[in-house]
Design a protein around this motif. Structure first.
Motif, PDB file in Angstrom:
ATOM      1  N   SER A   1       1.807   2.394   6.123  1.00  9.55           N
ATOM      2  CA  SER A   1       0.818   1.651   6.928  1.00  9.55           C
ATOM      3  C   SER A   1       0.398   0.346   6.258  1.00  9.55           C
ATOM      4  O   SER A   1      -0.230  -0.502   6.914  1.00  9.55           O
ATOM      5  CB  SER A   1      -0.408   2.534   7.191  1.00  9.55           C
ATOM      6  N   GLY A   2       0.744   0.161   4.994  1.00  3.46           N
ATOM      7  CA  GLY A   2       0.412  -1.096   4.313  1.00  3.46           C
ATOM      8  C   GLY A   2      -0.779  -0.953   3.395  1.00  3.46           C
ATOM      9  O   GLY A   2      -1.837  -0.497   3.815  1.00  3.46           O
ATOM     10  N   CYS A   3      -0.587  -1.328   2.127  1.00  5.42           N
ATOM     11  CA  CYS A   3      -1.690  -1.263   1.164  1.00  5.42           C
ATOM     12  C   CYS A   3      -1.443  -2.305   0.077  1.00  5.42           C
ATOM     13  O   CYS A   3      -0.499  -3.085   0.162  1.00  5.42           O
ATOM     14  CB  CYS A   3      -1.812   0.134   0.567  1.00  5.42           C
ATOM     15  N   ARG A   4      -2.283  -2.299  -0.950  1.00  8.73           N
ATOM     16  CA  ARG A   4      -2.170  -3.290  -2.008  1.00  8.73           C
ATOM     17  C   ARG A   4      -0.880  -3.109  -2.815  1.00  8.73           C
ATOM     18  O   ARG A   4      -0.236  -4.062  -3.213  1.00  8.73           O
ATOM     19  CB  ARG A   4      -3.375  -3.172  -2.946  1.00  8.73           C
ATOM     20  N   THR A   5      -0.514  -1.829  -3.064  1.00  9.55           N
ATOM     21  CA  THR A   5       0.673  -1.544  -3.875  1.00  9.55           C
ATOM     22  C   THR A   5       1.931  -2.147  -3.262  1.00  9.55           C
ATOM     23  O   THR A   5       2.771  -2.714  -3.950  1.00  9.55           O
ATOM     24  CB  THR A   5       0.849  -0.013  -4.036  1.00  9.55           C
ATOM     25  N   CYS A   6       2.050  -2.038  -1.927  1.00  8.86           N
ATOM     26  CA  CYS A   6       3.256  -2.537  -1.258  1.00  8.86           C
ATOM     27  C   CYS A   6       3.044  -3.929  -0.689  1.00  8.86           C
ATOM     28  O   CYS A   6       3.897  -4.437   0.049  1.00  8.86           O
ATOM     29  CB  CYS A   6       3.687  -1.563  -0.166  1.00  8.86           C
ATOM     30  N   GLY A   7       1.892  -4.546  -1.003  1.00  9.80           N
ATOM     31  CA  GLY A   7       1.616  -5.886  -0.507  1.00  9.80           C
ATOM     32  C   GLY A   7       1.460  -5.913   1.005  1.00  9.80           C
ATOM     33  O   GLY A   7       1.766  -6.910   1.653  1.00  9.80           O
TER      34      GLY A   7
ATOM     35  N   SER B   1       9.757   3.934   1.604  1.00  5.04           N
ATOM     36  CA  SER B   1       8.399   3.879   2.161  1.00  5.04           C
ATOM     37  C   SER B   1       7.382   4.051   1.036  1.00  5.04           C
ATOM     38  O   SER B   1       7.571   4.830   0.113  1.00  5.04           O
ATOM     39  CB  SER B   1       8.207   4.966   3.223  1.00  5.04           C
ATOM     40  N   CYS B   2       6.287   3.270   1.132  1.00  5.88           N
ATOM     41  CA  CYS B   2       5.272   3.242   0.073  1.00  5.88           C
ATOM     42  C   CYS B   2       4.610   4.619  -0.050  1.00  5.88           C
ATOM     43  O   CYS B   2       4.136   5.183   0.937  1.00  5.88           O
ATOM     44  CB  CYS B   2       4.239   2.170   0.399  1.00  5.88           C
ATOM     45  N   ALA B   3       4.577   5.150  -1.293  1.00  6.59           N
ATOM     46  CA  ALA B   3       4.022   6.486  -1.505  1.00  6.59           C
ATOM     47  C   ALA B   3       2.497   6.483  -1.402  1.00  6.59           C
ATOM     48  O   ALA B   3       1.881   7.512  -1.160  1.00  6.59           O
ATOM     49  CB  ALA B   3       4.450   7.019  -2.866  1.00  6.59           C
ATOM     50  N   VAL B   4       1.902   5.287  -1.575  1.00  2.00           N
ATOM     51  CA  VAL B   4       0.435   5.211  -1.560  1.00  2.00           C
ATOM     52  C   VAL B   4      -0.085   5.251  -0.124  1.00  2.00           C
ATOM     53  O   VAL B   4      -1.006   5.994   0.210  1.00  2.00           O
ATOM     54  CB  VAL B   4      -0.046   3.935  -2.284  1.00  2.00           C
ATOM     55  N   CYS B   5       0.527   4.436   0.767  1.00  2.13           N
ATOM     56  CA  CYS B   5       0.007   4.325   2.140  1.00  2.13           C
ATOM     57  C   CYS B   5       0.938   4.965   3.166  1.00  2.13           C
ATOM     58  O   CYS B   5       0.616   5.015   4.348  1.00  2.13           O
ATOM     59  CB  CYS B   5      -0.216   2.856   2.485  1.00  2.13           C
ATOM     60  N   ASP B   6       2.116   5.425   2.737  1.00  2.55           N
ATOM     61  CA  ASP B   6       3.106   6.043   3.612  1.00  2.55           C
ATOM     62  C   ASP B   6       3.520   5.113   4.754  1.00  2.55           C
ATOM     63  O   ASP B   6       3.754   5.567   5.878  1.00  2.55           O
ATOM     64  CB  ASP B   6       2.584   7.378   4.156  1.00  2.55           C
TER      65      ASP B   6
HETATM   66 ZN    ZN Z   1       1.543   0.850   0.550  1.00  4.29          ZN
END
Ligand code: ZN
Length: 340
Positions: free
Chosen positions: A269-275, A262-267
């Motif tokens: 929910s989806g963000c730029r780091t995880c596209g 799971s993306c550490a930036v958005c946990d």
């Molecule tokens: Zn993310």
């Protein structure tokens, strides 16, 4: 006469103390000490006019004066010399200026990432094994259940060398080398350099680093794999990280799964780091294919095992928010020194 000598000494002492340059000192020395016409000589010239019995005493007194005058000039010369040296030093070096600290080397961020992984495996009783970077086609492909005409080879194109050897495309050949050398139970970590014939861009490099874990024993299940990989992802990315396994296909594992964290930036929910996906792809995993166990001479009915592989660059990029894989090899101190 004696008074004249005393007056001369005082005058010299005052003038010598004030003189600033060697040239001025030299002319001062001439003025007082020149053999012909020097002021000491002039006083001495009157010696002849003294009564005979006073001459010896006056001569002694005059010698004393000469010594004192020479000493005064000597001191002045030393003072001028020192001042000149100080001025020269000050011009060349400012000794009060703070020094330049020596630049210390440090471990590369990829090495630090790898050491972290090695420590994790070590604590769980895994041995670290290194393999050759120049591999045979057999160990890189056939032994990993990828025959010569298999389309999977296209995705793993590499650099071929003379004599049927190649630069290994993954660390997996060491699975076979280990299983051939040691009977189960086997638990190893294989870190190392790997190669692909990829064009260089922000996400791809022709030379990168991988590691893979392999455990083969009686009664090993997919549950062991999930537990181990989940634990590793929490160690690498933080205790809050979740992992998921997506069904996939690799030639040397069955069943196979892609591992996402799971993306550490958005946990999630989806963000730029995880596209926007909420998850980051970490690598491949699965249960060791029965053909691999058979090739190594072990009975797949008796033994089973898991294997998974992750990229060191990928981990470092996610952990430190690095968006270009080329930064690792460009040797830019500004980049490298961030990772103390
Ligand atoms: Zn993310």
């Amino acid at each position: 006469m004696s008074d004249q000598l005393s007056a001369l000494e005082s005058e010299v002492a005052a003038k010598a103390a004030a003189v600033q340059t060697e040239a001025d000192l030299e002319s001062l020395r001439n003025e007082f000490l020149a053999r012909k016409g020097g002021r000491l000589s002039q006083v001495m010239a009157s010696l002849g006019r003294l009564p005979k019995e006073e001459r010896a005493e006056f001569g002694r007194r005059a010698n004393e004066s000469k010594e004192r005058i020479e000493a005064a000039f000597g001191q002045a010369q030393q003072r001028i010399l020192n001042a000149g040296l100080q001025a020269e030093l000050a011009q060349r070096y400012d000794v009060t200026f703070p020094g330049i600290p020596a630049r210390l080397g440090r471990q590369h961020v990829l090495r630090r990432t790898l050491n972290d992984v090695v420590e994790f495996f070590h604590r769980r009783g895994f041995a670290v094994v290194m393999g050759p970077e120049v591999e045979t086609e057999f160990f890189n492909f056939e032994a990993m259940n990828i025959p010569a005409d298999h389309p999977a080879r296209d995705a793993m194109d590499t650099f071929y060398l003379a004599g049927g050897t190649l630069l290994r495309t993954h660390t997996s050949p060491m699975q076979m080398r280990t299983l051939l050398a040691y009977p189960p139970p086997v638990a190893v970590l294989v870190p190392g350099r790997t190669f692909r014939r990829d064009a260089l861009d922000a996400r791809h490099a022709f030379n990168f680093h991988q590691f893979e874990g392999l455990q083969v024993d009686r009664g090993i299940t997919f549950g062991h794999l999930k537990g181990f990989v989940t634990d590793l992802c929490r160690h690498l990315y933080g205790a809050q990280r979740r992992t998921r396994f997506r069904p996939s296909y690799f030639q040397f594992t069955e069943p196979s799964a892609e591992v996402d964290v799971s993306c550490a930036v958005c946990d999630g929910s989806g963000c730029r780091t995880c596209g926007g996906a909420g998850w980051l792809e970490m690598g491949g995993s699965g249960m060791v294919h029965p053909n691999v166990l058979r090739t190594a001479g072990h009975d797949p009915e008796m033994y089973s095992g898991w294997a998974f592989g992750l990229g060191i660059e990928r981990i470092a990029m996610v952990r430190h928010g690095i968006d270009d894989i080329r930064a690792f090899t460009e040797s830019d101190p500004g980049f490298l020194e961030q990772f103390a």
